[in-house]
Design an enzyme around this catalytic site. Structure first.
Site, PDB file in Angstrom:
ATOM      1  CG  ASP A  46      92.065 -20.955  28.296  1.00 27.35           C
ATOM      2  OD1 ASP A  46      92.361 -22.096  28.685  1.00 27.35           O
ATOM      3  OD2 ASP A  46      90.956 -20.430  28.523  1.00 27.35           O
ATOM      4  CD  GLN A  48      93.537 -25.296  30.393  1.00 28.60           C
ATOM      5  OE1 GLN A  48      93.061 -26.042  29.549  1.00 28.60           O
ATOM      6  NE2 GLN A  48      93.465 -23.976  30.288  1.00 28.60           N
ATOM      7  CB  SER A  97      90.092 -23.871  31.993  1.00 34.30           C
ATOM      8  OG  SER A  97      90.214 -23.933  30.589  1.00 34.30           O
TER       9      SER A  97
END
Length: 305
Positions: A222, A296, A246
């Site tokens: 991430d 993502q 996110s």
């Protein structure tokens, strides 16, 4: 050695952590506590403030799911949706649903909750090891990590250009070391193609647990991914009026992972629009093996005055 600030009422102290202590702290953070059958509690990040890092929630959710699966089955993919920001002031509760156990695959669903409300939903799939047709993308020609400065070393050259609170946050001791191949500055984010390459590793990691190595990869995946889609627009998470977060996150594990050694995180962004940006990533070992892929979509919104 690394230094961290701990603030008292009227003074600031400097505490020194070794890389091994930082790595052990990360392992402890991600190793969830069992409360009941399929119910777990994730630890709080010591010294954490504000919003919980998304990679921490994903990694703790994965650790929670693993406990209900046959140890012979390894996680090969996870898909997570972020619904609410986590709060560092409270622990996170993880509830695991055993949705499927077949001859080769198992599927688990995890709901992460804080104060009675879900903050993340995640599904994870597990598979018994088996042989199959094999191919992969090549690593390509890229400088090795030993030839590159660390991200913290690059930031220290910008001290004075960065507001002190941001500087202290960005240079704080972390268990994940990062070495950008072609550094991109969040302070002066000039327009460039939507691609980044960063070598990452967990420093002095002392565990042989493959599931912990995969959880740490999920944690680190991430980092730096969302900012890839900002690069063509000359903005960063530090840009005034920029709102970023996110929205979802996916990881595919292709092989065993060693987070104690360097992995190249090669990311790109084929599209952005509608206040969202889409990002992809590949993680290669130093000898060129592709061990994981990521994707993502995130919010990248320039707010009105």
């Amino acid at each position: 050695m690394a230094e961290a600030d701990t603030s008292g009422d009227n003074k600031k102290e400097r505490r020194v952590f070794s890389p091994a202590e930082l790595a052990a702290g990360l392992v402890h953070l991600l190793d969830v506590e069992e409360l009941d059958v399929d119910l777990y509690r994730g630890r709080r990040n010591p010294g954490g403030r504000g919003r919980v890092f998304g990679g921490q929630v994903i990694a703790q959710a994965l650790k929670s799911a693993v406990a209900s699966v046959d140890p012979e089955r390894h996680v090969h993919s996870l898909h997570a949706y972020f619904m609410r920001p986590g709060d560092e002031d409270f622990p996170i509760i993880y509830r695991v649903e055993r949705d499927y156990d077949g001859g080769s695959f198992s599927n688990r669903r995890v709901i992460a909750m804080q104060r009675g409300k879900p903050i993340l939903n995640m599904t994870a799939s597990f598979q018994k090891p088996e042989a199959g047709l094999t191919h992969q993308f090549d690593l390509g020609d890229v400088p090795m990590p030993d030839e590159l400065p660390t991200e913290v070393e690059l930031l220290r050259k910008m001290k004075g250009q960065i507001p002190e609170p941001f500087y202290r946050f960005m240079t704080r001791p972390r268990p994940i070391e990062m070495r950008p191949v072609d550094p991109w500055s969040p302070i002066d984010p000039r327009k460039r193609e939507p691609r980044r390459q960063i070598w990452i590793r967990a420093t002095d990691l002392a565990t042989d647990s493959q599931i912990m190595h995969r959880a740490i990869l999920a944690f680190a995946s991430d980092m730096a991914l969302l900012s890839t889609c900002m690069q063509p627009h000359g903005v960063s998470w530090m840009t005034r009026k920029m709102q970023s977060a996110s929205l979802d996150h996916a990881v595919w594990f292709h092989d065993d992972v060693d987070m104690g050694d360097w992995l190249l995180y090669d990311t790109d962004s084929p599209w952005s629009g509608a206040a969202r940006g889409f990002n992809r990533g590949q993680l290669f070992t130093r000898d060129g093996k592709l061990v994981a892929s990521t994707a993502q979509e995130g919010l990248i919104r320039l707010r009105d005055e």
